[in-house]
Design a protein around this motif. Structure first.
Motif, PDB file in Angstrom:
ATOM      1  N   ALA A   6       2.448   1.668  -3.555  1.00 58.80           N
ATOM      2  CA  ALA A   6       1.580   2.240  -4.401  1.00 58.80           C
ATOM      3  C   ALA A   6       1.352   3.773  -4.223  1.00 58.80           C
ATOM      4  CB  ALA A   6       0.242   1.551  -4.475  1.00 58.80           C
ATOM      5  N   LYS A   7       1.131   4.118  -2.954  1.00 60.42           N
ATOM      6  CA  LYS A   7       0.984   5.690  -2.682  1.00 60.42           C
ATOM      7  C   LYS A   7       2.241   6.425  -3.193  1.00 60.42           C
ATOM      8  CE  LYS A   7      -2.406   5.261   0.757  1.00 60.42           C
ATOM      9  NZ  LYS A   7      -2.477   5.275   2.383  1.00 60.42           N
ATOM     10  N   LYS A   8       3.350   6.004  -2.771  1.00 60.99           N
ATOM     11  CA  LYS A   8       4.585   6.790  -2.895  1.00 60.99           C
ATOM     12  C   LYS A   8       4.864   6.629  -4.467  1.00 60.99           C
ATOM     13  CE  LYS A   8       8.643   8.123  -1.335  1.00 60.99           C
ATOM     14  NZ  LYS A   8       9.396   8.854  -2.827  1.00 60.99           N
ATOM     15  N   MET A   9       4.624   5.647  -5.152  1.00 63.17           N
ATOM     16  CA  MET A   9       4.777   5.786  -6.772  1.00 63.17           C
ATOM     17  C   MET A   9       3.737   6.639  -7.316  1.00 63.17           C
ATOM     18  SD  MET A   9       5.623   1.835  -7.860  1.00 63.17           S
ATOM     19  CE  MET A   9       5.841   2.524  -9.684  1.00 63.17           C
ATOM     20  N   ARG A  10       2.690   6.753  -6.927  1.00 61.91           N
ATOM     21  CA  ARG A  10       1.654   7.843  -7.518  1.00 61.91           C
ATOM     22  C   ARG A  10       2.452   9.159  -7.367  1.00 61.91           C
ATOM     23  NH1 ARG A  10      -2.299   4.081  -6.304  1.00 61.91           N
ATOM     24  NH2 ARG A  10      -2.656   4.925  -4.046  1.00 61.91           N
ATOM     25  N   LYS A  11       2.780   9.429  -6.052  1.00 60.69           N
ATOM     26  CA  LYS A  11       3.071  10.741  -5.778  1.00 60.69           C
ATOM     27  C   LYS A  11       4.576  10.958  -6.603  1.00 60.69           C
ATOM     28  CE  LYS A  11       4.890  13.229  -1.683  1.00 60.69           C
ATOM     29  NZ  LYS A  11       5.418  13.277  -0.320  1.00 60.69           N
ATOM     30  N   ASP A  12       5.239  10.064  -6.506  1.00 62.17           N
ATOM     31  CA  ASP A  12       6.463  10.452  -7.185  1.00 62.17           C
ATOM     32  C   ASP A  12       6.262  10.677  -8.676  1.00 62.17           C
ATOM     33  OD1 ASP A  12       8.058   9.870  -4.805  1.00 62.17           O
ATOM     34  OD2 ASP A  12       8.590   8.110  -5.246  1.00 62.17           O
ATOM     35  N   ILE A  13       5.303   9.836  -9.398  1.00 56.53           N
ATOM     36  CA  ILE A  13       5.016  10.065 -10.707  1.00 56.53           C
ATOM     37  C   ILE A  13       4.552  11.472 -10.674  1.00 56.53           C
ATOM     38  CG2 ILE A  13       3.877   9.102 -12.845  1.00 56.53           C
ATOM     39  CD1 ILE A  13       4.313   6.394 -11.568  1.00 56.53           C
ATOM     40  N   GLN A  14       3.332  11.599 -10.356  1.00 54.55           N
ATOM     41  CA  GLN A  14       2.704  12.862 -10.273  1.00 54.55           C
ATOM     42  C   GLN A  14       3.855  14.325  -9.974  1.00 54.55           C
ATOM     43  OE1 GLN A  14      -0.305  12.603  -7.599  1.00 54.55           O
ATOM     44  NE2 GLN A  14      -1.608  11.637  -8.822  1.00 54.55           N
ATOM     45  N   TYR A  57       7.786   3.981 -17.747  1.00 52.30           N
ATOM     46  CA  TYR A  57       7.878   2.776 -17.060  1.00 52.30           C
ATOM     47  C   TYR A  57       8.564   3.098 -15.686  1.00 52.30           C
ATOM     48  CZ  TYR A  57       5.820   0.658 -21.276  1.00 52.30           C
ATOM     49  OH  TYR A  57       4.961   0.372 -22.229  1.00 52.30           O
ATOM     50  N   GLU A 111       0.636  -1.284  -0.070  1.00 51.08           N
ATOM     51  CA  GLU A 111      -0.057   0.043   0.011  1.00 51.08           C
ATOM     52  C   GLU A 111       0.696   1.424   0.003  1.00 51.08           C
ATOM     53  OE1 GLU A 111      -3.146   2.189   3.040  1.00 51.08           O
ATOM     54  OE2 GLU A 111      -3.124  -0.166   2.913  1.00 51.08           O
TER      55      GLU A 111
END
Length: 148
Positions: free
Chosen positions: A96-104, A127, A93
């Motif tokens: 997933a949250k960290k990746m969303r934040k990093d990508i954004q 990717y 979990e």
């Protein structure tokens, strides 16, 4: 025609910057492209008529004029910076949250690099690959592959 670049470093911004240096060089000199498909692989894996169709699409021939669009695949491996000593469900979990934040956080930087490179007319496929500690894990992966 899809050209690719991969980079594994601790910081995603550094990986994006490095990727665009290579992508610009590829865009400006496609003679540097690398042959990714061994021609004998077609005959081993496909029916003869399918193999010929694939060869016509993928393998250029002297005097052949082929129209194609150019796209770029970019694989960014980076360090998440999350303590991995957690229960699996909690860790997944957080990843997933960290990746969303990093990508954004890096979308605008990718757009800026794309515009600066004057590559807006090309398709890009990014990717993002999470690592606990990218630099160290990259070395471990390479070491294990070379020992095969």
């Amino acid at each position: 025609m899809v050209f690719g670049k991969s980079r594994i470093v601790g910081d995603p911004k550094d990986a994006i910057d490095d990727a665009f240096i290579t992508l610009e060089a590829i865009k400006n000199d496609t003679s540097r492209e690398i042959r990714l498909v061994e021609s004998t692989a077609f005959d081993k894996e496909f029916a003869p008529e399918v193999a010929e169709q694939l060869k016509d699409i993928i393998l250029p021939r002297k005097g052949q004029t082929v129209t194609h669009d150019t796209a770029f695949g970019v694989f960014i491996g980076y360090s998440l910076g999350i303590d991995k000593n957690r229960p699996s469900a909690e860790f997944r979990e957080l990843v997933a949250k960290k990746m969303r934040k990093d990508i954004q956080a890096h979308v605008s930087h990718i757009i800026e690099k794309n515009k600066a490179a004057r590559m807006e007319c090309h398709s890009f496929y990014f990717y993002f690959l999470p690592f606990n500690e990218a630099d160290g894990e990259k070395k471990e992966i390479m070491k294990s592959l070379l020992e095969l």
